[in-house]
Design a protein around this motif. Structure first.
Motif, mmCIF file in Angstrom:
data_model
loop_
_atom_site.group_PDB
_atom_site.id
_atom_site.type_symbol
_atom_site.label_atom_id
_atom_site.label_comp_id
_atom_site.label_asym_id
_atom_site.label_seq_id
_atom_site.Cartn_x
_atom_site.Cartn_y
_atom_site.Cartn_z
ATOM 1 N N PRO A 1 39.222 45.874 65.687
ATOM 2 C CA PRO A 1 38.519 44.994 64.610
ATOM 3 C C PRO A 1 37.099 45.473 64.782
ATOM 4 O O PRO A 1 36.205 45.661 63.859
ATOM 5 C CB PRO A 1 38.512 43.542 65.243
ATOM 6 C CG PRO A 1 39.474 43.472 66.369
ATOM 7 C CD PRO A 1 40.109 45.065 66.679
ATOM 8 N N VAL A 2 36.472 46.180 66.037
ATOM 9 C CA VAL A 2 35.155 46.772 65.924
ATOM 10 C C VAL A 2 34.885 47.579 65.447
ATOM 11 O O VAL A 2 33.833 47.811 64.591
ATOM 12 C CB VAL A 2 34.715 46.663 67.508
ATOM 13 C CG1 VAL A 2 33.516 47.177 67.801
ATOM 14 C CG2 VAL A 2 34.765 45.340 68.361
ATOM 15 N N HIS A 3 36.054 48.852 65.349
ATOM 16 C CA HIS A 3 35.991 49.855 64.730
ATOM 17 C C HIS A 3 36.022 49.544 63.362
ATOM 18 O O HIS A 3 35.331 50.386 62.203
ATOM 19 C CB HIS A 3 37.074 50.776 65.287
ATOM 20 C CG HIS A 3 36.937 51.318 66.524
ATOM 21 N ND1 HIS A 3 37.600 52.141 67.345
ATOM 22 C CD2 HIS A 3 36.237 50.882 67.703
ATOM 23 C CE1 HIS A 3 37.373 52.378 68.532
ATOM 24 N NE2 HIS A 3 36.449 51.634 68.615
ATOM 25 N N PHE A 4 36.818 48.534 62.903
ATOM 26 C CA PHE A 4 36.978 48.101 61.431
ATOM 27 C C PHE A 4 35.800 47.846 60.826
ATOM 28 O O PHE A 4 35.438 48.301 59.656
ATOM 29 C CB PHE A 4 38.185 47.016 61.288
ATOM 30 C CG PHE A 4 38.534 46.762 60.029
ATOM 31 C CD1 PHE A 4 39.266 47.579 59.036
ATOM 32 C CD2 PHE A 4 38.206 45.517 59.471
ATOM 33 C CE1 PHE A 4 39.506 47.169 57.649
ATOM 34 C CE2 PHE A 4 38.489 45.166 58.001
ATOM 35 C CZ PHE A 4 39.130 45.809 57.226
ATOM 36 N N LEU A 5 34.978 46.995 61.670
ATOM 37 C CA LEU A 5 33.392 46.543 60.791
ATOM 38 C C LEU A 5 32.776 47.743 60.940
ATOM 39 O O LEU A 5 32.253 48.053 59.785
ATOM 40 C CB LEU A 5 32.897 45.631 61.830
ATOM 41 C CG LEU A 5 33.609 44.076 61.810
ATOM 42 C CD1 LEU A 5 32.930 43.145 62.784
ATOM 43 C CD2 LEU A 5 33.193 43.600 60.272
#
Length: 157
Positions: A11-15
Protein backbone atom coordinates in the motif's frame (compact mmCIF):
# COMPACT_ATOMS: atom_id res chain seq x y z
CA UNK A 1 4.13 -3.97 -14.16
CA UNK A 2 7.62 -5.45 -14.42
CA UNK A 3 9.15 -2.10 -13.43
CA UNK A 4 7.74 -2.36 -9.94
CA UNK A 5 5.35 -5.22 -9.16
CA UNK A 6 5.32 -4.26 -5.45
CA UNK A 7 3.09 -1.32 -6.40
CA UNK A 8 0.11 -3.66 -6.51
CA UNK A 9 0.89 -5.49 -3.26
CA UNK A 10 2.39 -2.81 -1.01
CA UNK A 11 0.00 0.00 0.00
CA UNK A 12 2.89 2.44 0.60
CA UNK A 13 4.25 1.81 -2.89
CA UNK A 14 0.72 2.03 -4.32
CA UNK A 15 0.38 5.55 -2.90
CA UNK A 16 3.91 6.58 -3.91
CA UNK A 17 3.19 5.40 -7.46
CA UNK A 18 0.05 7.53 -7.57
CA UNK A 19 -2.40 4.62 -7.33
CA UNK A 20 -0.54 2.94 -10.20
CA UNK A 21 -0.39 5.98 -12.51
CA UNK A 22 3.39 6.10 -12.12
CA UNK A 23 3.65 2.78 -13.94
CA UNK A 24 2.94 4.48 -17.27
CA UNK A 25 5.76 3.42 -19.62
CA UNK A 26 6.27 6.98 -20.91
CA UNK A 27 5.93 10.29 -19.04
CA UNK A 28 4.96 8.83 -15.64
CA UNK A 29 5.07 12.32 -14.09
CA UNK A 30 2.50 13.56 -16.56
CA UNK A 31 0.28 10.55 -15.91
CA UNK A 32 0.73 11.07 -12.17
CA UNK A 33 -0.39 14.68 -12.52
CA UNK A 34 -3.38 13.55 -14.60
CA UNK A 35 -4.29 11.10 -11.84
CA UNK A 36 -4.20 13.98 -9.33
CA UNK A 37 -6.85 15.94 -11.25
CA UNK A 38 -9.93 13.91 -10.18
CA UNK A 39 -8.85 14.23 -6.56
CA UNK A 40 -8.49 17.98 -7.01
CA UNK A 41 -12.01 18.06 -8.46
CA UNK A 42 -13.24 16.65 -5.16
CA UNK A 43 -10.92 18.69 -2.94
CA UNK A 44 -11.81 22.01 -4.57
CA UNK A 45 -15.13 22.09 -2.72
CA UNK A 46 -13.49 21.99 0.70
CA UNK A 47 -13.25 25.20 2.70
CA UNK A 48 -9.79 26.72 2.17
CA UNK A 49 -8.47 25.73 5.61
CA UNK A 50 -9.54 22.14 5.06
CA UNK A 51 -7.95 22.12 1.59
CA UNK A 52 -4.71 23.43 3.09
CA UNK A 53 -4.87 20.85 5.89
CA UNK A 54 -5.25 18.03 3.34
CA UNK A 55 -2.31 19.52 1.45
CA UNK A 56 -0.05 19.67 4.52
CA UNK A 57 -0.96 16.11 5.52
CA UNK A 58 -0.36 14.96 1.93
CA UNK A 59 3.08 16.62 1.92
CA UNK A 60 4.11 15.10 5.25
CA UNK A 61 2.75 11.70 4.27
CA UNK A 62 4.44 12.09 0.88
CA UNK A 63 7.86 12.60 2.42
CA UNK A 64 7.48 9.33 4.28
CA UNK A 65 5.92 7.22 1.50
CA UNK A 66 8.35 8.49 -1.14
CA UNK A 67 11.33 7.89 1.15
CA UNK A 68 10.19 4.41 2.08
CA UNK A 69 9.38 3.41 -1.49
CA UNK A 70 12.65 4.83 -2.77
CA UNK A 71 14.60 2.84 -0.18
CA UNK A 72 12.59 -0.33 -0.82
CA UNK A 73 13.25 -0.06 -4.57
CA UNK A 74 16.87 0.95 -4.07
CA UNK A 75 16.47 3.90 -6.45
CA UNK A 76 16.41 7.54 -5.36
CA UNK A 77 13.43 9.25 -6.97
CA UNK A 78 12.34 6.33 -9.14
CA UNK A 79 10.47 7.81 -12.15
CA UNK A 80 7.33 5.93 -11.13
CA UNK A 81 7.13 7.68 -7.76
CA UNK A 82 4.55 10.35 -8.54
CA UNK A 83 2.97 11.23 -5.20
CA UNK A 84 5.07 14.39 -5.41
CA UNK A 85 3.24 15.30 -8.63
CA UNK A 86 -0.09 14.89 -6.86
CA UNK A 87 0.97 17.32 -4.14
CA UNK A 88 2.63 19.73 -6.58
CA UNK A 89 -0.52 19.92 -8.69
CA UNK A 90 -2.72 20.43 -5.63
CA UNK A 91 -0.44 23.29 -4.55
CA UNK A 92 -0.79 24.81 -8.03
CA UNK A 93 -4.56 24.72 -7.64
CA UNK A 94 -4.80 26.52 -4.27
CA UNK A 95 -7.56 29.14 -4.67
CA UNK A 96 -7.74 28.49 -8.41
CA UNK A 97 -10.70 30.00 -10.22
CA UNK A 98 -13.49 27.54 -10.98
CA UNK A 99 -13.79 25.84 -14.33
CA UNK A 100 -12.10 23.32 -16.59
CA UNK A 101 -9.98 25.97 -18.27
CA UNK A 102 -8.22 26.62 -14.96
CA UNK A 103 -7.81 22.90 -14.28
CA UNK A 104 -6.01 22.62 -17.62
CA UNK A 105 -3.98 25.81 -17.17
CA UNK A 106 -2.87 24.58 -13.74
CA UNK A 107 -1.93 21.21 -15.20
CA UNK A 108 0.13 22.77 -18.00
CA UNK A 109 1.86 25.29 -15.73
CA UNK A 110 2.77 22.66 -13.17
CA UNK A 111 4.12 20.28 -15.81
CA UNK A 112 6.21 23.08 -17.37
CA UNK A 113 7.85 23.97 -14.05
CA UNK A 114 8.27 20.30 -13.09
CA UNK A 115 9.92 19.42 -16.41
CA UNK A 116 12.05 22.53 -16.97
CA UNK A 117 13.06 22.80 -13.30
CA UNK A 118 14.20 26.45 -13.19
CA UNK A 119 16.39 27.63 -10.32
CA UNK A 120 16.12 26.70 -7.45
CA UNK A 121 14.08 23.62 -8.40
CA UNK A 122 16.94 22.01 -10.37
CA UNK A 123 19.41 22.58 -7.51
CA UNK A 124 17.02 21.08 -4.95
CA UNK A 125 16.28 18.14 -7.25
CA UNK A 126 20.00 17.31 -7.52
CA UNK A 127 21.19 18.13 -4.00
CA UNK A 128 18.42 17.10 -1.59
CA UNK A 129 18.00 13.37 -1.04
CA UNK A 130 15.47 11.11 0.61
CA UNK A 131 11.73 11.58 0.74
CA UNK A 132 12.08 15.30 1.36
CA UNK A 133 14.27 15.59 -1.72
CA UNK A 134 11.74 13.71 -3.83
CA UNK A 135 8.95 16.00 -2.66
CA UNK A 136 10.59 19.43 -2.47
CA UNK A 137 11.23 20.04 -6.18
CA UNK A 138 7.58 19.36 -6.99
CA UNK A 139 6.40 21.44 -4.04
CA UNK A 140 8.42 24.41 -5.33
CA UNK A 141 7.28 23.75 -8.92
CA UNK A 142 3.73 23.84 -7.56
CA UNK A 143 4.39 27.15 -5.81
CA UNK A 144 5.81 28.66 -9.03
CA UNK A 145 2.79 27.42 -10.98
CA UNK A 146 0.45 28.71 -8.23
CA UNK A 147 1.95 32.19 -8.50
CA UNK A 148 1.52 32.14 -12.29
CA UNK A 149 -2.08 30.92 -11.93
CA UNK A 150 -2.94 33.71 -9.53
CA UNK A 151 -1.30 36.35 -11.75
CA UNK A 152 -3.29 35.05 -14.73
CA UNK A 153 -6.49 35.08 -12.68
CA UNK A 154 -5.96 38.66 -11.51
CA UNK A 155 -4.55 40.02 -14.80
CA UNK A 156 -6.19 37.86 -17.50
CA UNK A 157 -5.31 39.97 -20.49
Amino acid sequence: MSRSPSVWSNPVHFLAFGLGSGLAPKAPGTFGTLAAVPFYLLLQYLPMWNYLLVLVVSMILGIWICDRTSKDLGVHDHPGIVWDEFVGYWITMIAAPAGWLWVVIGFVLFRIFDIIKPWPIRVLDKKVKGGFGIMIDDVIAGVFALVCMQVLAVFPG
